[in-house]
Enzyme design. Structure first.
Site, PDB file in Angstrom:
ATOM      1  N   HIS A 323      23.408 -16.085  61.329  1.00 10.41           N
ATOM      2  CA  HIS A 323      24.520 -16.285  60.387  1.00 10.41           C
ATOM      3  C   HIS A 323      25.640 -15.282  60.651  1.00 10.41           C
ATOM      4  CE1 HIS A 323      23.770 -13.032  57.370  1.00 10.41           C
ATOM      5  NE2 HIS A 323      22.485 -13.277  57.535  1.00 10.41           N
ATOM      6  N   GLU A 369      25.602 -17.377  54.536  1.00 12.27           N
ATOM      7  CA  GLU A 369      24.181 -17.258  54.186  1.00 12.27           C
ATOM      8  C   GLU A 369      23.990 -16.268  53.055  1.00 12.27           C
ATOM      9  OE1 GLU A 369      20.144 -15.455  54.276  1.00 12.27           O
ATOM     10  OE2 GLU A 369      22.076 -14.485  54.654  1.00 12.27           O
ATOM     11  N   ASP A 397      17.196 -13.704  61.887  1.00  8.05           N
ATOM     12  CA  ASP A 397      17.868 -13.069  60.744  1.00  8.05           C
ATOM     13  C   ASP A 397      17.000 -11.948  60.176  1.00  8.05           C
ATOM     14  OD1 ASP A 397      19.588 -12.443  58.702  1.00  8.05           O
ATOM     15  OD2 ASP A 397      19.065 -14.150  57.438  1.00  8.05           O
ATOM     16  N   HIS A 468      22.106  -4.452  54.081  1.00  4.64           N
ATOM     17  CA  HIS A 468      23.049  -4.569  52.967  1.00  4.64           C
ATOM     18  C   HIS A 468      23.662  -3.226  52.551  1.00  4.64           C
ATOM     19  CE1 HIS A 468      21.345  -8.688  51.406  1.00  4.64           C
ATOM     20  NE2 HIS A 468      21.647  -8.703  52.695  1.00  4.64           N
TER      21      HIS A 468
END
Length: 505
Positions: A323, A369, A397, A468
């Site tokens: 993604h 995504e 991923d 993240h």
């Protein structure tokens, strides 16, 4: 990303074991001949050969040799690393709807066109959320020195609504899990800030089960604002879902329910979550919180689709994908720039080595995504009548650390069918074949439609340290490991695309 703890099925064998088995077979055959006994039964020798060769292969020796060439080329070719450097350092973070996301779409499309692939930009309407200001501080607590505050390091969760312009000042209520939240007296959270202080299981991640550790915590990030609002909280803070305690907040998507008023939501660092818990255990603690995110109208964006046309069955496709979007704190190197570039490498090597498999290898850079998989939904809607012609789907991923093999979702027969491929990948230490119910968020719709799907098995011990966060940057990627992942994506996509018969389904 949907992850689960998985078992392990070993399909490769160490070189020494193979040599010993060959010696044993040679000795057996010699002894039989010397004694002038009848030949050993074919079934017995078949079993021995199966142990050594992986059983009957659907691929010819020439095709297996081609897989070896692709594997070795991926290991030595710096294409994926160079592409990742540009994607992360030059283009940067790629939150859906952002200018960087569109720049990334245009750049990846141009790179694929330069290789001679047939490129399509497939439209998808995606969320357009902008982070804004995020500030928090403890303004009153037991033992406070007069005239002081304490900074709280946090980041808004994706999709969060803002606080009022002047911010929110409220007492903090700390719970560790849903059970503690349910056990609170009625009204205990009303008008207050709820902190969900669920610890990330570092020991579980440390033994290679990073996905399971993440799964245990991410439910609090996703459902926390709904639960908090339902009991009257004015905002929710969630302990960051990740393993590295360097005062790094971990963002990620959160959820709201139609019948529950949305409230501001943010992730706090592990250190600040511990601070708030400690202080709240001594007496009332008040925090001032200011978040100014904006949710703008949905934006038009695109999946980048690039077809390397098949020589015999161009209508049949094998998807190789990652993604393209990322969160905005870092530059999206491991999540999921790495998955995009190792998939690009498959097309690059097929081009450079002049290989045209029977079927089409379809590279896809999925969009959005992170914020709801709108790109994947658009693909399923556009291609719903072509699912039968999807022979396989691969997604990467889970970062770029050392891969040990292949996850597969579909018929159990896929494991035995893939054994010759696993033996090719044994050359880079990736011989494991592991059955899994799911292999990737973006290809989940294809998996649900019966398409055999696959993903690299990757070392997950460290991935959630950076996932993240602002530390998801190019320097976290090891060039050797990235090349190993590219080898898996390239070899597997070729194997699926060039097999005489499609993979079992």
């Amino acid at each position: 990303m949907r992850l689960r703890e998985r078992g392990v099925l070993i399909s490769g064998m160490a070189s020494l074991c193979k040599v010993l088995q060959l010696i044993a077979i040679a000795s057996l055959v010699s002894a039989v001949a010397a004694a002038q006994n009848p030949p050993a039964s074919s079934s017995y020798l078949d079993r021995l050969n199966s142990m050594i060769d992986g059983g009957k292969s659907v691929w010819t020796p020439e095709q297996l040799a081609t897989m070896g060439r692709l594997r070795d080329a991926a290991i030595h070719d710096p294409y994926a690393l160079n592409e990742l450097r540009h994607l992360t350092d030059s283009i940067g973070p790629r939150l859906s709807g952002s200018p960087q996301a569109q720049t990334a779409v245009d750049w990846v499309a141009a790179e694929m066109r330069a290789l001679g692939a047939d490129v399509t930009l497939e439209k998808a309407m995606v969320p357009h959320w902008v982070r804004g200001v995020e500030i928090a501080e403890v303004v009153s607590w037991p033992g406070q020195a007069p005239g002081t505050t304490q900074k709280v390091v946090l980041t808004a969760l994706g999709g969060s609504v803002p606080t009022p312009r002047e911010g929110i000042t409220a007492e903090v209520v700390v719970v560790s899990n849903w059970q503690e939240l349910r056990a609170l007296p009625e009204g205990a959270v009303k008008g207050k800030i709820l902190l969900l202080n669920h610890l990330f299981d570092k020991e579980l991640a440390g033994v290679g089960n990073g996905g399971a550790a993440y799964g245990g915590g991410v439910v609090y990030r996703g459902a926390g604002p709904i639960a908090g609002s339902a009991v009257g909280a004015v905002a929710v803070l969630v302990r960051s879902v990740g393993g590295a305690d360097y005062r790094l907040p971990h963002t990620g998507l959160t959820q709201y329910a139609p019948n529950v008023p949305p409230i501001p939501a943010a992730a706090v660092t592990a250190e600040d979550a511990d601070l708030l818990k400690d202080l709240a255990g001594q007496g009332p603690v008040r925090v001032h919180l200011t978040l100014t995110p904006q949710t703008l109208p949905d934006a038009q964006s695109y999946n980048v689709i690039a077809d390397w046309k098949g020589s015999e069955h161009p209508e049949q496709v094998v998807v190789v994908s990652g993604h393209l979007d990322s969160w905005d704190l870092g530059t999206g190197a491991i999540d999921d720039g790495a998955g995009v570039v190792v998939s690009m490498q498959a097309i690059h090597l097929l081009h450079d080595l002049g290989i045209h498999p029977r079927r089409t290898v379809r590279f896809i850079a999925w969009m959005s995504e992170e914020e709801g998989s709108q790109g994947a939904a658009a693909y399923i809607a556009e291609h719903k009548g072509e699912i039968a012609n999807h022979i396989g789907a691969i997604e990467s991923d889970l970062g770029a650390d050392h891969p040990t093999g292949i996850y597969y979702a579909g018929k159990p027969a896929l494991g035995q069918w893939l054994r010759p491929v696993a033996q090719v990948l044994d050359g880079i230490g990736a011989p494991i074949l592991d059955s899994s119910g799911e292999t990737g968020e973006d290809i989940a719709g294809l998996t649900d439609g019966g398409v055999p799907s696959f993903a690299p098995i990757q070392d997950s011990r460290f991935y959630f340290n950076y996932h993240h966060t602002a530390a998801d940057t190019f320097d976290k990627v090891d060039a050797k490991h990235l090349s190993e992942n590219a080898a898996i994506m390239t070899v597997l996509s070729y194997a699926l695309a060039d097999s005489p018969d499609p993979a079992p389904r």
